[in-house]
Design a protein around this motif. Structure first.
Motif, PDB file in Angstrom:
ATOM      1  N   GLU A  37       0.987  -1.310   0.025  1.00 18.10           N
ATOM      2  CA  GLU A  37       0.195   0.195   0.024  1.00 18.10           C
ATOM      3  C   GLU A  37       0.843   1.477   0.024  1.00 18.10           C
ATOM      4  OE1 GLU A  37      -3.559   1.810   2.460  1.00 18.10           O
ATOM      5  OE2 GLU A  37      -3.017   0.093   3.056  1.00 18.10           O
ATOM      6  N   ASP A  38       1.901   1.406   0.749  1.00 17.24           N
ATOM      7  CA  ASP A  38       2.818   2.527   0.841  1.00 17.24           C
ATOM      8  C   ASP A  38       3.439   2.504  -0.651  1.00 17.24           C
ATOM      9  OD1 ASP A  38       2.322   2.503   3.659  1.00 17.24           O
ATOM     10  OD2 ASP A  38       4.398   1.811   4.088  1.00 17.24           O
ATOM     11  N   THR A  39       3.898   1.431  -1.559  1.00 15.37           N
ATOM     12  CA  THR A  39       4.404   1.765  -2.479  1.00 15.37           C
ATOM     13  C   THR A  39       3.260   2.453  -3.451  1.00 15.37           C
ATOM     14  OG1 THR A  39       5.654  -0.121  -2.054  1.00 15.37           O
ATOM     15  CG2 THR A  39       5.491   0.473  -4.539  1.00 15.37           C
ATOM     16  N   ILE A  40       2.059   2.026  -3.456  1.00 16.30           N
ATOM     17  CA  ILE A  40       1.135   2.340  -4.393  1.00 16.30           C
ATOM     18  C   ILE A  40       0.605   3.929  -3.916  1.00 16.30           C
ATOM     19  CG2 ILE A  40      -1.557   2.304  -4.642  1.00 16.30           C
ATOM     20  CD1 ILE A  40      -0.023  -0.069  -5.982  1.00 16.30           C
ATOM     21  N   GLN A  41       0.746   4.354  -2.834  1.00 10.98           N
ATOM     22  CA  GLN A  41       0.478   5.658  -2.573  1.00 10.98           C
ATOM     23  C   GLN A  41       1.904   6.538  -3.194  1.00 10.98           C
ATOM     24  OE1 GLN A  41       0.475   5.758   1.805  1.00 10.98           O
ATOM     25  NE2 GLN A  41      -1.769   5.009   2.024  1.00 10.98           N
ATOM     26  N   GLU A  42       2.994   6.037  -3.112  1.00  7.07           N
ATOM     27  CA  GLU A  42       4.008   6.921  -3.637  1.00  7.07           C
ATOM     28  C   GLU A  42       4.128   6.859  -5.025  1.00  7.07           C
ATOM     29  OE1 GLU A  42       7.673   8.949  -3.785  1.00  7.07           O
ATOM     30  OE2 GLU A  42       6.458   8.654  -2.108  1.00  7.07           O
ATOM     31  N   ILE A  43       3.545   5.621  -5.765  1.00  2.45           N
ATOM     32  CA  ILE A  43       3.385   5.913  -7.181  1.00  2.45           C
ATOM     33  C   ILE A  43       2.266   6.812  -7.729  1.00  2.45           C
ATOM     34  CG2 ILE A  43       2.539   4.439  -9.065  1.00  2.45           C
ATOM     35  CD1 ILE A  43       3.728   2.011  -7.931  1.00  2.45           C
ATOM     36  N   VAL A  44       1.240   7.029  -6.921  1.00  2.00           N
ATOM     37  CA  VAL A  44       0.182   7.852  -7.226  1.00  2.00           C
ATOM     38  C   VAL A  44       0.385   9.268  -7.012  1.00  2.00           C
ATOM     39  CG1 VAL A  44      -2.257   8.646  -6.428  1.00  2.00           C
ATOM     40  CG2 VAL A  44      -1.725   6.027  -6.658  1.00  2.00           C
ATOM     41  N   ARG A  45       1.365   9.447  -5.929  1.00  2.00           N
ATOM     42  CA  ARG A  45       1.789  10.934  -5.592  1.00  2.00           C
ATOM     43  C   ARG A  45       2.519  11.554  -7.023  1.00  2.00           C
ATOM     44  NH1 ARG A  45       6.179  13.385  -4.464  1.00  2.00           N
ATOM     45  NH2 ARG A  45       7.369  11.415  -4.444  1.00  2.00           N
ATOM     46  N   ILE A  46       3.513  10.433  -7.452  1.00  2.00           N
ATOM     47  CA  ILE A  46       4.487  10.924  -8.463  1.00  2.00           C
ATOM     48  C   ILE A  46       3.696  10.939  -9.739  1.00  2.00           C
ATOM     49  CG2 ILE A  46       6.212   9.929 -10.133  1.00  2.00           C
ATOM     50  CD1 ILE A  46       7.246   8.156  -7.537  1.00  2.00           C
ATOM     51  N   LEU A  47       2.660  10.035  -9.956  1.00  5.27           N
ATOM     52  CA  LEU A  47       1.835  10.361 -11.211  1.00  5.27           C
ATOM     53  C   LEU A  47       1.019  11.812 -11.414  1.00  5.27           C
ATOM     54  CD1 LEU A  47       0.886   6.726 -11.966  1.00  5.27           C
ATOM     55  CD2 LEU A  47       2.929   7.859 -12.987  1.00  5.27           C
ATOM     56  N   GLN A  48       0.375  11.878 -10.018  1.00  4.50           N
ATOM     57  CA  GLN A  48      -0.346  13.084  -9.971  1.00  4.50           C
ATOM     58  C   GLN A  48       0.327  14.285 -10.136  1.00  4.50           C
ATOM     59  OE1 GLN A  48      -2.029  12.347  -6.046  1.00  4.50           O
ATOM     60  NE2 GLN A  48      -4.209  11.434  -7.000  1.00  4.50           N
ATOM     61  N   ALA A  49       1.544  14.249  -9.716  1.00  3.91           N
ATOM     62  CA  ALA A  49       2.452  15.606 -10.035  1.00  3.91           C
ATOM     63  C   ALA A  49       2.425  15.791 -11.271  1.00  3.91           C
ATOM     64  CB  ALA A  49       3.728  15.163  -9.124  1.00  3.91           C
ATOM     65  N   GLU A  50       2.681  14.788 -12.140  1.00  5.30           N
ATOM     66  CA  GLU A  50       2.753  15.135 -13.639  1.00  5.30           C
ATOM     67  C   GLU A  50       1.683  15.920 -14.065  1.00  5.30           C
ATOM     68  OE1 GLU A  50       4.502  14.778 -17.396  1.00  5.30           O
ATOM     69  OE2 GLU A  50       5.114  14.457 -15.440  1.00  5.30           O
ATOM     70  N   PHE A  51       0.366  15.781 -13.502  1.00  6.22           N
ATOM     71  CA  PHE A  51      -0.685  16.550 -14.201  1.00  6.22           C
ATOM     72  C   PHE A  51      -1.172  17.761 -13.524  1.00  6.22           C
ATOM     73  CE2 PHE A  51      -1.096  11.883 -15.511  1.00  6.22           C
ATOM     74  CZ  PHE A  51      -1.036  12.088 -16.738  1.00  6.22           C
ATOM     75  N   GLU A  52      -0.373  18.171 -12.501  1.00  5.87           N
ATOM     76  CA  GLU A  52      -0.662  19.308 -11.824  1.00  5.87           C
ATOM     77  C   GLU A  52      -0.054  20.483 -12.446  1.00  5.87           C
ATOM     78  OE1 GLU A  52       0.681  18.417  -7.860  1.00  5.87           O
ATOM     79  OE2 GLU A  52      -1.115  17.192  -7.284  1.00  5.87           O
TER      80      GLU A  52
END
Length: 412
Positions: free
Chosen positions: A397-412
């Motif tokens: 779950e921690d890994t998934i959270q980090e992945i989502v954070r990285i990908l969301q930053a791309e579209f901000e």
């Protein structure tokens, strides 16, 4: 011989219970008696043992050659004339002196020891018979009664009282048994452990599903339809490739039955395991397309050299191709022999970013895991909830959270 040490009656009791065949009965009895004879006389080469296992009759006859007085070199094989005449005055030198040996003459201790040997030999024979019987039945369907339930396995008794073991790993996850329940399974593995047959039965083996199809589909039993291959995730999903040798028979329709009548019984037996029956074909692209059912494939790029297939689908078909928990795509790969990678067709590619573009921030093995379940772009990952991502992948779950954070930053 006294009744409480009656060897013949004792053996008859075991023979009737164990169903040991008549030649074996005679062989075992004769060997036990000959062993007693060798201990008493030193040899059994001049002794005839006659056994009638049906009525319990036993006769032991010992033959010795009559010798001149003082010339006998072996009293077990020869008898001097003077002694022979005490039994039969008509005997002459060179004649055979034949005498009957009674069991009583061996003594109570020898008879009790022989009885114990007899019991041991019967048990060994029974174990050998059970081992041979089930070794020849590996892959066959058996029905037994649940006798004992333990944490890691259950004990099942067949109609003859033989013990069959079904480990937890060979049970469908949704299986629940109570003592006295009838259970169907296939003979999975038969070994001898410490001179005892260990018979493992399974409900998760592909052969179990095959035997159920043979029971429900007469065309398979008769050989008109052949099951080419079965792959399973027990309790979740199975894929069955079938082929017909008669052009007039639709193999899939025959297996499913009118309104699913044939396959419903199998599904119930497998605790509602989803079963996909597909037509086998040697056309790899078509085979993969069928194997990924119920998803509709847009296009496929095959590489026969390394047995890989790149499958392209519309976005709404990707989750169908992957299936719950990735079972559908995993089974399709096992069925076809290809490593299948799923890619979504996206009309707005310029607005999305390939997951590989994040290789400087996300480890390559994590990217490979996301691609394995069809998540090859940033938006395809972000379109799913974190709970869904954890369930579909083998990531924490921690890994998934980090992945989502990285990908969301791309579209901000």
């Amino acid at each position: 011989m006294s009744s409480d040490i009656n060897l013949i009656d004792s053996f008859q009791e075991f023979k009737d219970f164990k169903n040991i065949d008549r030649p074996t009965v005679i062989t075992v009895l004769e060997e036990v008696f000959r062993s007693m004879i060798r201990k008493r006389f030193g040899t059994d080469e001049n002794v005839d043992v006659i056994v009638n296992p049906d009525n319990g009759d036993l006769e032991i006859w010992r033959t010795r050659t009559v010798m001149e007085d003082g010339f006998s070199e072996d009293d077990d094989l020869e008898i001097e004339l003077k002694e022979a005449h005490t039994y039969d005055p008509d005997l002459e030198v060179g004649d055979d002196y034949i005498e009957q040996i009674t069991l009583e003459s061996f003594g109570r201790r020898a008879i009790l020891a022989a009885r114990q040997t007899l019991v041991s030999k019967v048990l060994e024979l029974e174990k050998d018979e059970v081992f041979k019987k089930y070794k020849d039945r590996e892959g066959e369907l058996v029905i037994g009664e649940v006798y004992q339930i333990w944490k890691k396995e259950i004990l099942v008794l067949d109609e003859d009282g033989n013990e069959l073991i079904m480990p937890k790993t060979e049970q469908i996850p949704a299986d629940y048994f109570k003592k006295g329940d009838n259970v169907r399974a296939v003979v999975h593995k038969v070994d001898m452990m410490n001179n005892n047959p260990k018979i493992i039965i399974s409900r998760t083996a592909p052969e179990f599903l095959q035997r159920l199809f043979e029971l429900e589909v007469p065309e398979i039993f008769d050989g008109l339809i052949t099951i080419k291959k079965i792959v399973r995730e027990p309790g979740e999903r199975a894929k069955v490739a079938v082929e017909s040798y008669d052009d007039r028979i639709d193999p899939v329709g025959a297996c499913v039955g009118m309104k699913g009548s044939r396959i419903h019984g199998i599904v119930r037996e497998l605790r509602n395991e989803n079963i996909d029956v597909i037509n086998f074909t040697t056309n790899s692209s078509l085979y993969i397309t069928r194997a990924l059912s119920p998803a509709r494939i847009s296009s496929i790029k095959l590489s026969d050299e390394d047995a890989t297939a790149a499958v392209y689908l519309k976005p709404d078909q990707v989750s169908l191709a992957i299936g719950r928990g990735g079972h559908n795509i995993k089974l399709a790969g096992k069925l076809t022999g290809y490593e299948i990678d799923v890619y979504r067709e996206n009309d707005e590619i310029d607005e999305d970013v390939d997951i590989e573009e994040f290789s400087d921030e996300i480890d390559s093995w994590i990217i490979d895991e996301l691609k394995r379940v069809g998540l090859d772009t940033a938006k395809s990952v972000l379109s799913l909830s974190q709970e869904e991502l954890v369930r579909r992948t083998d990531l924490e779950e921690d890994t998934i959270q980090e992945i989502v954070r990285i990908l969301q930053a791309e579209f901000e």
